[in-house]
Structures are given as structure tokens and as C-alpha cells.
Write a protein that holds these residues in place. Sequence first.
Motif, PDB file in Angstrom:
ATOM      1  N   SER A 195      48.789  32.617  25.125  1.00 56.83           N
ATOM      2  CA  SER A 195      48.889  33.288  23.830  1.00 56.83           C
ATOM      3  C   SER A 195      48.133  34.613  23.864  1.00 56.83           C
ATOM      4  N   TYR A 196      48.347  35.411  22.817  1.00 54.33           N
ATOM      5  CA  TYR A 196      47.619  36.675  22.703  1.00 54.33           C
ATOM      6  C   TYR A 196      46.127  36.419  22.726  1.00 54.33           C
ATOM      7  N   GLY A 197      45.714  35.385  21.973  1.00 48.74           N
ATOM      8  CA  GLY A 197      44.291  35.062  21.886  1.00 48.74           C
ATOM      9  C   GLY A 197      43.689  34.827  23.255  1.00 48.74           C
ATOM     10  N   ARG A 211      38.105  40.019  27.404  1.00 49.89           N
ATOM     11  CA  ARG A 211      36.709  40.149  26.975  1.00 49.89           C
ATOM     12  C   ARG A 211      35.758  39.628  28.029  1.00 49.89           C
ATOM     13  N   GLY A 258      43.014  43.054  18.701  1.00 52.87           N
ATOM     14  CA  GLY A 258      43.544  41.873  19.377  1.00 52.87           C
ATOM     15  C   GLY A 258      42.570  40.712  19.273  1.00 52.87           C
ATOM     16  N   GLY A 259      43.101  39.496  19.206  1.00 49.96           N
ATOM     17  CA  GLY A 259      42.208  38.348  19.129  1.00 49.96           C
ATOM     18  C   GLY A 259      42.938  37.074  18.776  1.00 49.96           C
ATOM     19  N   ASP A 260      42.160  36.007  18.501  1.00 53.72           N
ATOM     20  CA  ASP A 260      42.748  34.730  18.090  1.00 53.72           C
ATOM     21  C   ASP A 260      43.151  34.786  16.620  1.00 53.72           C
ATOM     22  N   TYR A 285      43.455  38.137  25.272  1.00 53.01           N
ATOM     23  CA  TYR A 285      42.362  38.993  24.830  1.00 53.01           C
ATOM     24  C   TYR A 285      41.018  38.376  25.185  1.00 53.01           C
ATOM     25  N   ASP A 306      46.853  35.392  17.584  1.00 49.98           N
ATOM     26  CA  ASP A 306      47.587  34.141  17.390  1.00 49.98           C
ATOM     27  C   ASP A 306      47.861  33.918  15.909  1.00 49.98           C
ATOM     28  N   ALA A 360      38.257  40.621  19.601  1.00 47.67           N
ATOM     29  CA  ALA A 360      37.316  39.579  19.199  1.00 47.67           C
ATOM     30  C   ALA A 360      38.069  38.288  18.962  1.00 47.67           C
ATOM     31  N   GLY A 361      37.419  37.164  19.215  1.00 48.52           N
ATOM     32  CA  GLY A 361      38.051  35.880  18.976  1.00 48.52           C
ATOM     33  C   GLY A 361      38.407  35.739  17.509  1.00 48.52           C
TER      34      GLY A 361
END
Lengths: 241, 211
Positions: free
Chosen positions: B18-20, B27, A159-161, B23, A193, A142-143
Amino acid sequence: MDREQRHDMSMSGIGTVASGVYKTVRIDGISKVKGDIDCITLDSNGTLNISGSVLGETVKINGTMSIGGNLSAERLILDGMGSVKEMTRCSESAAINGQVTLEKGLNSEKVEVSGSLKSRGDVQCEVLSVHGGFNVDGLVNAGEIDLKMSLASKAKEIGGDHITVRRLKKAPVLLQLAPGFNNRLKADLIEGDFVDLEYTEADVVRGSEVRIGPGCKIGRVEYKVDFKRDGDAQVGSAKQI
Amino acid sequence: MNEEEISKKDLLELTGISYGQLYRWKRKNLIPEEWFIRKSSFTGQETFFPKQKILQRIDRILNMKDGLSLDELADVFSPSSGEVSITPGELLQRNIVTNMTLDLFEQELGKQDVLTFADILSVYVLEKLLKSGEITRDEGKMLLSLMRDHYAKVASRPCELALVRKMGVPLLLLIETTEHVYVDRDAKWVFRLPLRGCIEELKLKINQSEV
């Protein structure tokens, strides 16, 4: 089918509803649906048991619900308990107050949970905000992930922002002995992040800015820009990359 | 096929994302699930990617991201056909195929006013293969009927088109990519062409020429 050609369906009491295409389906009481339902709005108070799939714009459940197939809706509002055997897709939002068990996984835009979210597959959405806990056998992607725990939580990977994990309040000592009430998060891998964790056990945490708060047990931290660590946290090793 | 793999950490370092972002792209289905290869390593689980494919994909995403929204991008990369139909005249005008290939298509399947995406894909693949000299015109006709008969079944899944020749006899195959296929030693693989790549190229061509 055109909106105009659809008909409403309303049921009160105990009974069986025929599968089919409807405009508004309103169910008060205990009912079973054999097969699939395609509707604009599904509004149920009581116990609803659908053997097939549900396709709708707004799905609103008060009470319990179990769906044998897929659930595809724009908005899902679930107050009570629910379970979905196949994939769950909510293109706009999913609000869950209570408990939900998803056998395949969840795809959505915005997910708000007060209570518990259990999924055997991946959970993917832009915003995931949880008051309570989640238990995900796959990846939580998810963000923005905001987890406020009052229940034990678990995920294989996250995982996400932005990932924030907090504890709502400490459980009483006696309750902590029961595994379900020991409100900590367990995960194999957390990547994001901005990662800000409290009361979390993880093997590996990777991110550009990482904060490991009190009560954490982390095997290894890899960070790019910044790493902060609370005195109360156990960190096996931290490495800047 | 043994492809070179790259770990997630090296990938992020190499591409500067970046990881963000990674991901988020996952998605939005910009990066297919099959490319995430989980392996255990001395540090626990690590994720690897097929190096060539992922680098090319990320390069494309980064280059196109300014012009298109993520959802539009997802549409470009998705193996499903989308809602495209173009007239034969437009295909020529936009330089997607040449007259020669289109003639062959029309000889084989008759003249059509509007081509569906599957048809356009067939013509495009045919054009590509004829140009590279890998197939003959007769084999091209086989290809068209093969695509017509069977493409619909594999349309939403990754698949490959392959040509095997044995003693000068051609055999054209449409294979779902996850399967390995082995042939006896007298037979010779002429080419294996992943259709997903072609679909992306074609969609890009269609989109670009619309702008």
C-alpha cells in the motif's frame, strides 16, 4: 564524552557563550554561541543565537532561537520562534508551540505543532499533528498526519497511512482576502491508505479509502476500495483502480 | 545505463503493497531517495522507480520483515558499514569466504586477528570475482589495495567497482555510481559491480549466520 566529565554552564544577562561540550546549558537572557554545542540538556529563556550545530538530549527553548548548523536532539520543546539552517533531527519527539522555520527539513518520531511549521525540505516522522498550519516545500511523509488548519497550509506532496485534514473554524470574510488567513490546504499530490480531506486543493489524490469533504477542489481521485464525496466538493474525475 | 522503469501505481499493483507501506519504508530509509525518479506525465507528476532494483528490494523487505524490525532492516540496506568485526576463522566457518581468498588477502595485507567491515567486504568482493572468473589473482591483489586505500572515502555513498582492460593491461576503478564513465574503443569493460548490492548480500550472510 562521559557524562561525569561534562560540566554545567549557566548564563544570565547578555553575553557570549563558548562552544564546547557541556552537561546542562542554561541561558537566561540574550546570548550568542560561536560554534557548536554538545550537551545533555539545553534550556534557554530569551534570545539564543547559535552559529554552529546543536547536539543534545533535551533541548528546551522559551523565546527565540536561531541555529546556523544542524539540530540533533532526542526531544525538542520550542515555545516561541525558531529557525534552523541545516537539518533538524529529533529522534523521539518535537513539540513546537509558536513558529519554526527549517531550511533543510525535519526527521523525527512524533511531531506536535501548535502554530506554524515551515520547512524548505522534507518532513518525515511517524506521527504529525498540527494545530495551525504548515508550509512545506518538499514531501510531508508521516504514518499519521492530522492537520487542523487555522492558517493557510501548503505542501508539495503528502504521503502516509492515515491522512486527515480539517479546518478549525472558518476565518472571517475580510480575513479570507488576506492570503495568509485563508485557511485551506494546497498540495500537488496526496497519497495514503486512508485519506480524509476538507478544504483542500490538490491536483491528484490517491488512496485505498478516500473521503473528499466540503470545500475541496481536487483534480483527480484514484481509489482502490472506497470513495465518499461531499456534495460541496469539486472533483474533476474519480476512478477506481 | 538505461534501466527499465516502473511507475508507482504499477509497482503497488504488482507487489500488493500500500501507499502507507511504501512511504513508511521510505521514511526508514529502506528505499533510497535516488530511486524516486520524478517525471512529469500527462496526469501531472508521476514517480518512477528503477524496476529491477525496486522489485528485488521489496521482495527482500517482504521476506525478511517477519524476522527483523524495520530499523534492523534499514541497517541491512544502509550502505554504511555498521559495527561488525569478525575474525578470519569465523569468516571461514560461516562460509562467507573460502580459504584461498583469505590466503590471498593475508599475503597482501598481512595476517590480522580481527577484520573490520571494510576488510570483510574487500575479501567478499574478491571471493565473488575470483569465483566468477572475472579477475585474476594479480588483479585481486590490486583490488585489495584499491579498497584499502580508497574505500573509506566512498563508504557511505553508493559506488561501483569496475575493471577495464586495454591491450591486456588491467585498470581497476572505484566509481561513485552517479558518474558516467566512458572509455576509448580499444579498452574493454570486464565488469561493473555495484558495491551496495554486495554490502546487502554480505550483511545478510553475517546476520543469518548469527541467528
